[in-house]
Design an enzyme around this catalytic site. Structure first.
Site, short mmCIF file in Angstrom:
data_model
loop_
_atom_site.label_atom_id
_atom_site.label_comp_id
_atom_site.label_asym_id
_atom_site.label_seq_id
_atom_site.Cartn_x
_atom_site.Cartn_y
_atom_site.Cartn_z
N ASN A 7 0.86 -1.18 0.00
CA ASN A 7 0.00 0.00 0.00
C ASN A 7 0.89 1.23 0.00
O ASN A 7 1.43 1.62 1.03
CB ASN A 7 -0.90 -0.03 1.25
CG ASN A 7 -1.73 1.23 1.38
OD1 ASN A 7 -1.87 2.00 0.43
ND2 ASN A 7 -2.29 1.45 2.56
N LYS A 9 0.06 4.28 -0.51
CA LYS A 9 -0.61 5.51 -0.05
C LYS A 9 -0.36 6.64 -1.05
O LYS A 9 -0.31 6.36 -2.25
CB LYS A 9 -0.15 5.85 1.38
CG LYS A 9 -0.24 4.61 2.29
CD LYS A 9 -0.05 4.90 3.75
CE LYS A 9 -0.22 3.60 4.53
NZ LYS A 9 -0.16 3.78 5.97
N HIS A 92 -9.60 1.56 4.69
CA HIS A 92 -8.33 1.76 5.39
C HIS A 92 -8.53 2.78 6.51
O HIS A 92 -9.32 3.72 6.37
CB HIS A 92 -7.27 2.26 4.40
CG HIS A 92 -5.90 2.28 4.99
ND1 HIS A 92 -5.47 3.30 5.80
CD2 HIS A 92 -4.89 1.39 4.94
CE1 HIS A 92 -4.23 3.04 6.21
NE2 HIS A 92 -3.86 1.88 5.71
N GLU A 94 -6.91 5.22 7.44
CA GLU A 94 -6.70 6.63 7.05
C GLU A 94 -7.94 7.19 6.37
O GLU A 94 -8.27 8.36 6.52
CB GLU A 94 -5.44 6.73 6.17
CG GLU A 94 -4.18 6.61 7.01
CD GLU A 94 -2.99 6.01 6.29
OE1 GLU A 94 -2.96 6.00 5.05
OE2 GLU A 94 -2.07 5.53 7.00
N GLU A 161 -5.53 -4.18 10.94
CA GLU A 161 -4.53 -3.13 11.03
C GLU A 161 -4.83 -2.26 12.26
O GLU A 161 -5.58 -1.28 12.16
CB GLU A 161 -4.56 -2.25 9.79
CG GLU A 161 -4.22 -2.97 8.52
CD GLU A 161 -3.57 -2.03 7.51
OE1 GLU A 161 -2.47 -2.36 7.06
OE2 GLU A 161 -4.14 -0.98 7.21
N GLY A 167 2.32 2.97 10.68
CA GLY A 167 3.29 4.04 10.48
C GLY A 167 4.00 4.49 11.74
O GLY A 167 4.62 5.56 11.75
N SER A 201 3.27 -1.41 10.56
CA SER A 201 4.71 -1.43 10.86
C SER A 201 5.37 -2.79 10.59
O SER A 201 6.27 -3.20 11.31
CB SER A 201 4.99 -0.96 12.28
OG SER A 201 4.58 0.39 12.44
P1 PGA Z 1 2.69 0.79 7.68
O1 PGA Z 1 1.24 0.99 7.03
O2 PGA Z 1 3.21 -0.52 7.17
O3 PGA Z 1 3.48 1.98 7.17
O4 PGA Z 1 2.52 0.79 9.16
C1 PGA Z 1 0.37 -0.11 6.88
C2 PGA Z 1 -0.91 0.34 6.25
O5 PGA Z 1 -1.36 1.46 6.53
O6 PGA Z 1 -1.51 -0.40 5.45
#
Ligand code: PGA
Length: 241
Positions: A7, A9, A92, A94, A161, A167, A201
Site C-alpha cells: 500500500n 498511499k 483503510h 486513514e 490493522e 506508520g 509497521s
Molecule cells: P505501515 O502501514 O506498514 O506503514 O505501518 C500499513 C498500512 O497502513 O496499510
C-alpha cells in the site's frame, strides 16, 4: 499461498512506480508463483506499476461509493477494473479517520467493488484508545458487521490493522495479531473464501516471526513496501535470482 500487498498511499509518481516495478521484477525473476504479490499504487501510477508478465496484481487504494456520475474527484470500481486492478482496498483506517468514512459508506463501496468484480481488501482495527478501554473485540465485531451484505461465497481479504501500529514503527506483537486473527476468523466463519492479513509497521525484520506466530495469510505493508528490496524480503523473495 501467502498474500503480500504493498500500500503505497500517496507516494510515488509514475516514473518512480516504473522504477519500482523494474527493480521488483529483477529481484523476483520468475519466482513469484510461490506467493501472491499485489501493488496498490496511486491511481495515476496504476499502469506504470502493472507487470506485463503478470507476476503481481494491482489494487486500487479506494473507490467511489457510486457507480458513475457527477462525483468530482472520485474513481469508480469499473474504472479500476479496466485499469488492471484485481483488488481494491476498502476502509483503510486513514480513510476512516481522515476522510470520515463510516460503516454505511463502506458497505456501499463494498457493493460497488463487487459490481466491478474487484476483490475487496477490507481493513479493520482498533485505535489505541479503544484498545486501552478493552474494546478491541467490539470494534472488530462492529467493523466486520459492515460485511453483512457482502456475498459470503465471494473471495474476500480482511486486513487487521491496529491504528496504533500503522506508520508508528510499533507493530502488534505476533501474539496480539494471532488473537485478532482468531477473533476475525470466528466473526467471519460463514465466509467461503477468506484470507486474513496483518498490517501495521511490518518490516523485513519482523515479518517472518509475525507470520509464523500469528498464522496470518500475509501482510498489508505501508512504509516498508516503498522500497522494492524491502517488499521482496517481506514476501520471502529476498535474494536476487
Ligand atoms: P505501515 O502501514 O506498514 O506503514 O505501518 C500499513 C498500512 O497502513 O496499510
Amino acid at each position: 499461498m501467502k498474500l503480500y500487498v504493498a500500500n503505497w498511499k500517496m507516494n510515488k509518481t509514475r516514473t518512480e512506480a516504473r522504477a519500482f516495478a523494474g527493480e521488483l521484477g529483477a529481484r523476483i525473476g520468475a519466482r513469484a508463483d510461490r506467493v501472491e504479490l499485489v501493488l496498490a499504487p496511486p491511481f495515476t501510477a496504476l499502469d506504470a506499476a502493472l507487470d506485463p508478465a503478470g507476476r503481481w496484481a494491482l489494487a486500487g487504494q479506494n473507490l467511489g461509493s457510486e457507480g458513475f456520475g457527477a462525483y468530482t474527484g472520485e474513481v469508480s470500481g469499473h474504472m479500476l477494473a479496466e485499469a488492471g486492478c484485481r483488488y481494491v482496498i476498502v476502509g483503510h483506517s486513514e480513510r476512516r479517520r481522515l476522510f470520515g468514512e463510516d460503516g454505511s459508506l463502506l458497505a456501499r463501496k463494498l457493493a460497488r467493488a463487487r459490481e466491478a468484480n474487484l476483490i475487496p481488501i477490507y481493513c479493520v482495527g482498533e485505535t489505541e484508545e479503544e484498545r486501552d478501554r478493552g474494546s478491541t473485540d467490539s470494534v472488530l465485531e462492529r467493523q466486520a458487521g459492515t460485511l453483512s451484505q457482502d456475498p459470503p461465497r465471494s473471495p474476500l481479504v480482511v486486513a487487521y490493522e491496529p491504528v496504533w501500529a500503522i506508520g508508528t514503527g510499533r507493530a502488534a506483537t505476533p501474539e496480539d495479531a494471532a488473537a485478532a486473527r482468531a477473533r476475525l476468523a470466528g466473526l467471519l466463519s460463514a465466509r467461503a473464501d477468506l484470507r486474513l492479513l496483518y498490517g501495521g509497521s511490518v518490516t523485513a525484520d519482523n515479518a517472518a516471526e509475525l507470520l509464523r506466530v500469528s498464522e496470518m495469510d500475509g501482510f498489508l505493508v505501508g512504509g516498508a513496501s516503498l522500497d522494492a528490496e524491502s517488499f521482496a524480503r517481506i514476501a520471502g523473495l529476498g535474494q536476487r535470482s
